[in-house]
Design a protein around this motif. Structure first.
Motif, PDB file in Angstrom:
ATOM      1  N   ARG A  24       0.765  -1.287  -0.024  1.00 12.86           N
ATOM      2  CA  ARG A  24       0.177  -0.030  -0.040  1.00 12.86           C
ATOM      3  C   ARG A  24       0.826   1.224  -0.074  1.00 12.86           C
ATOM      4  N   GLU A  26       0.528   5.497   0.623  1.00 15.07           N
ATOM      5  CA  GLU A  26      -0.024   6.481   1.095  1.00 15.07           C
ATOM      6  C   GLU A  26       0.721   7.959   1.115  1.00 15.07           C
ATOM      7  N   HIS A  28      -0.224  11.950   2.817  1.00 11.88           N
ATOM      8  CA  HIS A  28      -0.933  13.002   3.378  1.00 11.88           C
ATOM      9  C   HIS A  28      -0.348  14.289   3.308  1.00 11.88           C
ATOM     10  N   ARG A 149      -0.986  11.912  -5.296  1.00 11.48           N
ATOM     11  CA  ARG A 149      -0.866  10.771  -5.818  1.00 11.48           C
ATOM     12  C   ARG A 149       0.632  10.202  -6.196  1.00 11.48           C
ATOM     13  N   ALA A 152       2.116   9.174  -3.075  1.00 12.43           N
ATOM     14  CA  ALA A 152       1.735   7.733  -2.723  1.00 12.43           C
ATOM     15  C   ALA A 152       2.417   6.636  -3.377  1.00 12.43           C
ATOM     16  N   ASP A 155       5.900   6.239  -2.068  1.00 11.06           N
ATOM     17  CA  ASP A 155       5.479   5.600  -0.766  1.00 11.06           C
ATOM     18  C   ASP A 155       5.470   3.999  -0.897  1.00 11.06           C
ATOM     19  N   ASP A 179      -5.657   2.793  -8.141  1.00 10.69           N
ATOM     20  CA  ASP A 179      -5.869   3.764  -7.077  1.00 10.69           C
ATOM     21  C   ASP A 179      -7.013   3.746  -6.255  1.00 10.69           C
ATOM     22  N   THR A 180      -6.905   3.527  -5.136  1.00 11.73           N
ATOM     23  CA  THR A 180      -7.993   3.422  -4.075  1.00 11.73           C
ATOM     24  C   THR A 180      -8.631   4.358  -3.285  1.00 11.73           C
ATOM     25  N   THR A 182      -8.196   9.323  -3.621  1.00  7.23           N
ATOM     26  CA  THR A 182      -7.607  10.631  -3.360  1.00  7.23           C
ATOM     27  C   THR A 182      -8.578  11.394  -2.704  1.00  7.23           C
ATOM     28  N   ASP A 223      -5.448  13.537   0.911  1.00  2.55           N
ATOM     29  CA  ASP A 223      -4.852  12.228   1.280  1.00  2.55           C
ATOM     30  C   ASP A 223      -5.069  11.355   0.013  1.00  2.55           C
ATOM     31  N   GLN A 225      -4.248   6.952  -1.422  1.00  2.07           N
ATOM     32  CA  GLN A 225      -3.928   5.904  -1.128  1.00  2.07           C
ATOM     33  C   GLN A 225      -4.080   5.021  -2.598  1.00  2.07           C
ATOM     34  N   GLU A 227      -2.688   0.807  -4.064  1.00  2.00           N
ATOM     35  CA  GLU A 227      -2.182  -0.598  -3.902  1.00  2.00           C
ATOM     36  C   GLU A 227      -1.189  -0.909  -5.274  1.00  2.00           C
TER      37      GLU A 227
END
Length: 238
Positions: A24, A26, A28, A149, A152, A155, A179-180, A182, A223, A225, A227
């Motif tokens: 995952r 992420e 912020h 994005r 993320a 990361d 993309d899970t 934004t 935010d 996220q 995967e």
């Protein structure tokens, strides 16, 4: 004999020769707002319906003319709900109309926060005018969304490499990136509400004599996220 194109068998869960790592990613971010919204509610009251509507129309025209003087700093100006309703009073067994109440709601979006403070002050100086807000926000096309994005993705790649390092191997290739979400979370509006003056009251100061209200923008959060699934060079576990 004709042969079709070669096909590659997909192994969704990996194999000993092509192990997968799904991680995952992420991000912020906090950033300054780009726009602010305010809601202006205009009110009129009278014993005659036509007069009440005329008063409301005049107040609406005056307010729109004022807002439009700020030119390109006003990104959007919209008219919302218009209502004219009777106020009933009871005399004996009969109901009679005592007065008429009229309201109209406007929403303005501004991109200049110095202008915002000045406009709010001038609007608050008008009779029977209520201002709510501001609500600070980012545009849907804000670069902050793309920045979140990208962070993320970085990361996720960092995490995959950390897992690979723990196995004494390396990340080989990217199989899937999903993309899970934004999300932009607007912060609560500033605690400012200029309420309507009492019926019949008049402003005691001219707008030019009133200092603009100092409104401090509230920072926004974004935010993101994702995967991601990577293949790893098979590690030697023996």
């Amino acid at each position: 004999m004709t042969h079709g194109p070669a096909t590659t068998t997909h192994h969704p869960y990996g194999t000993p020769t092509t192990p997968h790592a799904t991680v995952r990613g992420e991000a912020h971010l906090e950033t300054d707002p780009e726009i602010a919204h305010i809601t202006i509610t205009l009110t009129a009251r009278g014993t005659d319906r036509r007069t009440t509507l005329d008063d409301l129309t005049h107040r609406n025209t005056t307010t729109l003319d004022l807002i439009k003087t700020y030119g390109d700093t006003i990104e959007k100006l919209e008219t919302g709900t218009l209502t004219i309703r009777p106020e009933l009073t009871r005399h004996g067994r009969a109901e009679r109309i005592r007065a008429y109440h009229g309201t109209i709601q406007l929403t303005a979006t501004l991109n200049d926060f110095t202008t915002l403070g000045e406009l709010v002050t001038r609007l608050a100086d008008h009779d029977l005018t209520r201002i709510d807000g501001p609500w600070w926000a980012l545009r849907p096309t804000s670069p902050a969304h793309a920045a979140a994005r990208r962070q993320a993705v970085q990361d996720a790649l960092r995490r995959a490499r950390e897992y690979a390092d723990a196995l004494d191997t390396r990340v080989d290739a990217l199989l899937e990136l999903r993309d899970t979400g934004t999300h932009h979370t607007p912060m609560a509006p500033a605690a400012f509400t200029a309420r309507a003056m009492p019926f019949g009251a008049a402003g005691t100061e001219a707008a030019t004599d009133t200092a603009p209200i100092d409104l401090e923008p509230v920072r926004q959060t974004v935010d993101a996220q994702i995967e991601a699934t990577f293949t790893l060079i098979p590690p030697h576990l023996g």
